[in-house]
Enzyme design. Structure first.
Site, PDB file in Angstrom:
ATOM      1  CG  HIS A   4      -1.573   1.306   1.516  1.00  0.00           C
ATOM      2  ND1 HIS A   4      -2.561   1.847   0.708  1.00  0.00           N
ATOM      3  CD2 HIS A   4      -1.362   2.206   2.502  1.00  0.00           C
ATOM      4  CE1 HIS A   4      -2.937   3.019   1.206  1.00  0.00           C
ATOM      5  NE2 HIS A   4      -2.222   3.273   2.296  1.00  0.00           N
ATOM      6  CD1 TRP A  64       6.737   2.828   4.161  1.00  0.00           C
ATOM      7  CD2 TRP A  64       8.035   3.675   2.551  1.00  0.00           C
ATOM      8  NE1 TRP A  64       7.074   4.107   4.521  1.00  0.00           N
ATOM      9  CE2 TRP A  64       7.877   4.662   3.558  1.00  0.00           C
ATOM     10  CE3 TRP A  64       8.814   3.982   1.432  1.00  0.00           C
ATOM     11  CZ2 TRP A  64       8.469   5.915   3.486  1.00  0.00           C
ATOM     12  CZ3 TRP A  64       9.400   5.242   1.370  1.00  0.00           C
ATOM     13  CH2 TRP A  64       9.223   6.187   2.382  1.00  0.00           C
ATOM     14  CB  SER A 106      11.018   6.546 -13.361  1.00  0.00           C
ATOM     15  OG  SER A 106       9.919   7.391 -13.489  1.00  0.00           O
ATOM     16  CB  SER A 107      12.157   9.737  -9.305  1.00  0.00           C
ATOM     17  OG  SER A 107      11.065   8.970  -8.953  1.00  0.00           O
ATOM     18  CG  HIS A 153      12.352  14.261   6.576  1.00  0.00           C
ATOM     19  ND1 HIS A 153      11.317  13.753   7.307  1.00  0.00           N
ATOM     20  CD2 HIS A 153      12.104  15.564   6.429  1.00  0.00           C
ATOM     21  CE1 HIS A 153      10.480  14.723   7.602  1.00  0.00           C
ATOM     22  NE2 HIS A 153      10.936  15.829   7.086  1.00  0.00           N
ATOM     23  CD  GLU A 169       9.721  10.048  -1.904  1.00  0.00           C
ATOM     24  OE1 GLU A 169      10.701  10.358  -2.604  1.00  0.00           O
ATOM     25  OE2 GLU A 169       8.604   9.772  -2.367  1.00  0.00           O
ATOM     26  CE1 TYR A 210       8.547  18.718   4.912  1.00  0.00           C
ATOM     27  CE2 TYR A 210      10.805  18.022   5.147  1.00  0.00           C
ATOM     28  CZ  TYR A 210       9.629  18.435   5.713  1.00  0.00           C
ATOM     29  OH  TYR A 210       9.510  18.548   7.055  1.00  0.00           O
ATOM     30  CB  SER A 253       0.850  28.895  -3.511  1.00  0.00           C
ATOM     31  OG  SER A 253       1.320  28.320  -2.327  1.00  0.00           O
ATOM     32  CG  HIS A 304      11.616   9.518   9.824  1.00  0.00           C
ATOM     33  ND1 HIS A 304      10.311   9.454   9.430  1.00  0.00           N
ATOM     34  CD2 HIS A 304      12.124  10.620   9.227  1.00  0.00           C
ATOM     35  CE1 HIS A 304      10.039  10.463   8.618  1.00  0.00           C
ATOM     36  NE2 HIS A 304      11.125  11.193   8.478  1.00  0.00           N
ATOM     37  CE  LYS A 336       6.069  26.726   1.275  1.00  0.00           C
ATOM     38  NZ  LYS A 336       5.559  27.355   0.056  1.00  0.00           N
ATOM     39  NE  ARG A 357       3.508   2.685  11.154  1.00  0.00           N
ATOM     40  CZ  ARG A 357       4.445   3.319  10.429  1.00  0.00           C
ATOM     41  NH1 ARG A 357       5.421   3.984  11.029  1.00  0.00           N
ATOM     42  NH2 ARG A 357       4.387   3.318   9.128  1.00  0.00           N
TER      43      ARG A 357
END
Lengths: 287, 526
Positions: free
Chosen positions: B78, B143, B170-171, B254, B256, B258, B269, B304, B332, B451
């Site tokens: 997931h 993950w 790809s990214s 981390h 990632e 953002y 915005s 984390h 923001k 979890r």
């Protein structure tokens, strides 16, 4: 930005899709090979062959378009940005392994030896273990080993790569002055130095495996040593192949004195592997 | 090189070729953007089905539907599907569609690379999802792939790792393309500080991608060699350290986080000013805040892993750097609210999603602040409170922003207007059910429910039942979204060029839908 009011948009192409298919075949083969299935290596080699053919086709197409003069100045700048950021991504890839080396050497090994607040780690796990670099860990993984001496082949290799950085610059000057002879001799020397480096590296690996008992399985030292030098060697090999292609193109009369992005991209890449080597020489072999 | 575009163009056509080959060989940013968005929607439903398996199992305490091993495969997959298959491709799809038409370009800078970065995705995910049908099942270690657990998986392991490598390629290629496009293809006169804010957020996101994805590639390569080639990076007996993997992983992980939210900031915005009929409050500060968040993201990763046994100095350093991020994020949120202040606001579907984003994302931000505190985190770590936190920033955060963007630009892309009534219905259903799903998780988490476990103590039963009902409601509501999309596509009423009264930007000067090669001559921006 474009001073002229027109843009270049390339036509559709099947190469990217074929490249994906070949990578998938390669990876499925590799995964099956690692899982121990007999068919894996065959599929993997097929994928690799396919990928090489696709690379050849894709690069040929781009080289033909470039030689046909249909790339304008704006495309050239896009290519430059693309290469710069690609090299940056490579830097970060190596950073992960240098980070692992740093962490193991400066933090996790001393902790296993009971440094700082980690006294109990040492007492409960391996109370006899003292942390000294280089180390294959508290269980002496794969037995005693000897280091590759920085002053031997690695020092020669450093000289080779640094010299090749100079010769490729010399070749670049030749290209800019339209001195083809200087260009081709400079580039050929660079390619030669690159392949000699790879040869020495291969010799060093054989020596380490058969005489020094330094293997990938030699604990954290062997892991970081082979991961860093291995990926670097792979990049040098790629870089040398790229340089060979450029050399071949130069001999066919490609590139102009004021327009030769392909040459520069490969030269940048070559300098990048050079810089990574300096990091390796200092942190892996020397210190 | 001032030859006209027709002469440069090899096949001289300006429309797409027909049939399946159009999509396989395309170099057009709109075609590729469309494929990215459809792919993302499909993955959203596949990942959603996995979430529903999880929620169905957790509807009641005890083991009802699935065996624990399969439950673990569901939680792992997931996450991988939603992060790499749904949210990231959706943002890249939006970038593909929007960046060229927002900066006045004909296409992306490197169109074939663009095609490649898309087509890697379906293949990589086929490879990854196929592991679910293997005898030993799919990856089940979460993950985050922490060793030693992840190294104990079955045949799925190398497939998962190599699929992650492909997603990384790809990214990175996509991000390189975005940066080259933004730096090199802007219309004359569009200086950096005149760029639309969405373009800015994507520029910074692309930097994060190029800096962090290769680190993930390094981390999973070390896992692979540890498993198959005898290296001992993550084995203490050989002098390695399993915690080292966590450090390297979260150094990627981390940024990632953002990557998954900065483009959402850009979308919100863009939409808030359009429907407040005011200019964005504090454009410059938005740019600087985005850049600050991005830079800080590289020095907060160990929050984390506060409970892993780091030295005290490390805990304190990572606690304070993490809290520091609240400052630019606060800037923001302040700016969005200040943009709406005294605006002549209307509440079309995109605006509703954007406002809900501000409120609900802020809830996720506050729970993040709670988690940033080391002593508090010792209690919250690995509980449902964490699950509640990151789902608040990812679902009513990232996903809501994507929905808002789709409603906002769909008329521009298709030339047709969606049904506003149905859009609003979709919004309200989604918003109600998303809170019903995730808000109770705060409570059970604070009370100690862990979890990634298919069973739980009976005192958590009521809130879990509520969350499961919410999840199914949320899932069903998204079918309405699909209906709205198809309903829009088959309409024959055409949308205006400038769909929204208060919208600003170059994309609204083009026709709806825009021509195949968006801007063939560069517009001038003053």
């Amino acid at each position: 930005m474009s001073e002229s009011n027109s843009y270049y948009v390339p036509h559709a192409s099947s190469w990217p899709f074929l490249a994906t298919v070949s990578v998938v075949v390669l990876f499925i083969g590799a995964a099956n090979y690692m899982n121990g299935y007999a068919s894996g290596s065959t599929v993997m080699l097929m994928g690799l062959a396919f990928l090489l053919i696709v690379s050849y086709g894709w690069f040929s197409a781009v080289i033909q378009e470039s030689e046909a003069g249909i790339y304008n100045a704006q495309v050239d700048i896009s290519f430059r940005w693309g290469m710069v950021w690609f090299i940056f991504s490579e830097v970060m890839f190596f950073a992960a392994f240098f980070g692992a080396l740093y962490y193991a050497r400066e933090l996790s090994l001393p902790w296993l030896g009971g440094e700082g607040s980690k006294v109990s780690t040492n007492l409960f796990l391996w109370p006899q273990f003292e942390s000294v670099w280089p180390s294959n860990g508290p269980t002496n993984a794969n037995g005693e080993f000897t280091l590759v001496k920085a002053g031997g082949i690695p020092a020669i290799n450093t000289m080779l790569l640094l010299t090749s950085g100079l010769t490729v610059t010399w070749a670049h000057h030749g290209l800019k002055e339209q001195n083809r002879k200087k260009l081709i001799y400079g580039l050929a020397t660079t390619v030669l130095l690159g392949f000699i480096f790879v040869g020495f590296q291969a010799y060093e690996y054989m020596h380490a495996y058969s005489d020094l008992n330094l293997k990938m399985t030699s604990g954290i030292y062997g892991s970081t040593f082979y991961m860093l030098t291995g990926f670097h060697g792979f990049h040098v090999t790629l870089g040398a192949i790229m340089l060979s292609v450029i050399l071949f193109r130069c001999m066919k009369g490609h590139f102009a004195g004021d327009n030769h992005f392909g040459f520069e991209a490969v030269a940048w890449y070559w300098h990048f592997v050079d810089v990574v080597w300096l990091g390796l020489f200092i942190f892996v072999y020397w210190l | 090189m001032s030859t006209d575009i027709e002469k440069l163009h090899d096949d001289h056509d300006h429309g797409p070729s027909s049939g399946i080959m159009r999509w396989i060989t395309t170099t057009n940013h709109k075609d590729i953007g469309t494929m990215y968005l459809w792919f993302s929607l499909i993955m959203f439903f596949i990942g959603g089905l996995m979430a529903l398996v999880i929620r169905a199992e957790l509807f009641q305490p005890g083991l009802q539907l699935v065996v624990p091993g399969f439950f673990n495969q569901m939680t792992t997959m997931h996450a991988l599907v939603m992060i790499f298959g749904a949210v990231m491709p959706a943002f890249v799809g939006l970038a593909n569609w929007q960046l060229p038409i927002m900066i006045g370009a004909p296409d992306m800078a490197l169109p074939r690379l663009n095609n490649w970065s898309f087509w890697i995705l379906p293949f990589a995910f086929t490879m990854m999802l196929s592991t679910l049908f293997m005898e030993s099942g799919g990856p089940a270690a979460g993950w985050t792939l922490y060793p030693p657990l992840s190294l104990q998986g079955g045949d799925s392991f190398p497939f998962t790792i190599l699929a992650i490598h492909m997603l990384g390629v790809s990214s990175i290629l996509g991000a390189i393309n975005v940066i080259a496009t933004i730096l090199n293809m802007r219309a004359p006169g569009m200086t950096l500080m005149k760029m639309p804010i969405f373009v800015w957020t994507w520029l910074i996101t692309a930097f994060l991608l190029i800096a962090s994805m290769p680190v993930l590639a390094g981390a999973v390569t070390m896992l692979l060699t540890d498993k198959f080639f005898g290296t001992m990076f993550f084995t203490a007996s050989g002098g390695g350290d399993p915690v080292m993997f966590q450090h390297i992983f979260w150094f990627f992980g981390h940024p990632e986080v953002y990557i998954l939210i900065l483009p959402a900031f850009g979308i919100v915005s863009t939409i808030i000013p359009a429907f407040s009929r005011k200019r964005l409050f504090g454009y410059d500060s938005m740019v600087y805040a985005t850049a600050s968040i991005a830079l800080l993201s590289f020095i907060v990763w160990a929050h984390h892993m506060f409970t892993v046994g780091m030295p005290l100095a490390g805990e304190i350093f990572f606690m304070f750097t993490t809290m520091l991020i609240a400052i630019p994020t606060g800037v923001k949120v302040f700016n969005w609210v200040a943009t709406m202040w005294r605006g002549s606001m209307t509440f079309e579907t995109p605006m509703l999603f954007a406002i809900a984003f501000i409120v609900l994302f802020t809830i996720g931000g506050f729970s993040g602040l709670m988690l940033a505190m080391v002593p508090a985190d010792f209690q919250y770590h690995d509980t449902y409170f964490v699950v509640a936190h990151f789902h608040y920033v990812l679902v009513p955060g990232a996903v809501f922003a994507i929905m808002a963007a789709v409603y906002y630009w769909l008329p521009k892309w298709t030339g047709k207007m969606y049904n506003e009534g149905l859009g609003k219905l979709h919004f309200w259903l989604t918003t109600i059910f998303v809170n019903l799903t995730f808000f109770p998780m705060h409570f059970v988490g604070l009370a100690g429910m862990p979890r990634r476990i298919p069973d739980y103590a009976v005192q958590f039963a009521d809130f879990n039942a509520i969350a499961s009902v919410g999840a199914f409601g949320f899932g069903l509501s998204q079918l309405l979204f699909v209906y709205i999309l198809f309903n829009t596509l088959k309409k024959d009423v055409t949308a205006e060029d400038k769909v929204w009264e208060g919208a600003e930007g170059l994309e609204w000067t083009l026709s709806s839908p825009p021509p195949y090669h968006s801007f063939e001559k560069a517009p001038t921006v003053d």
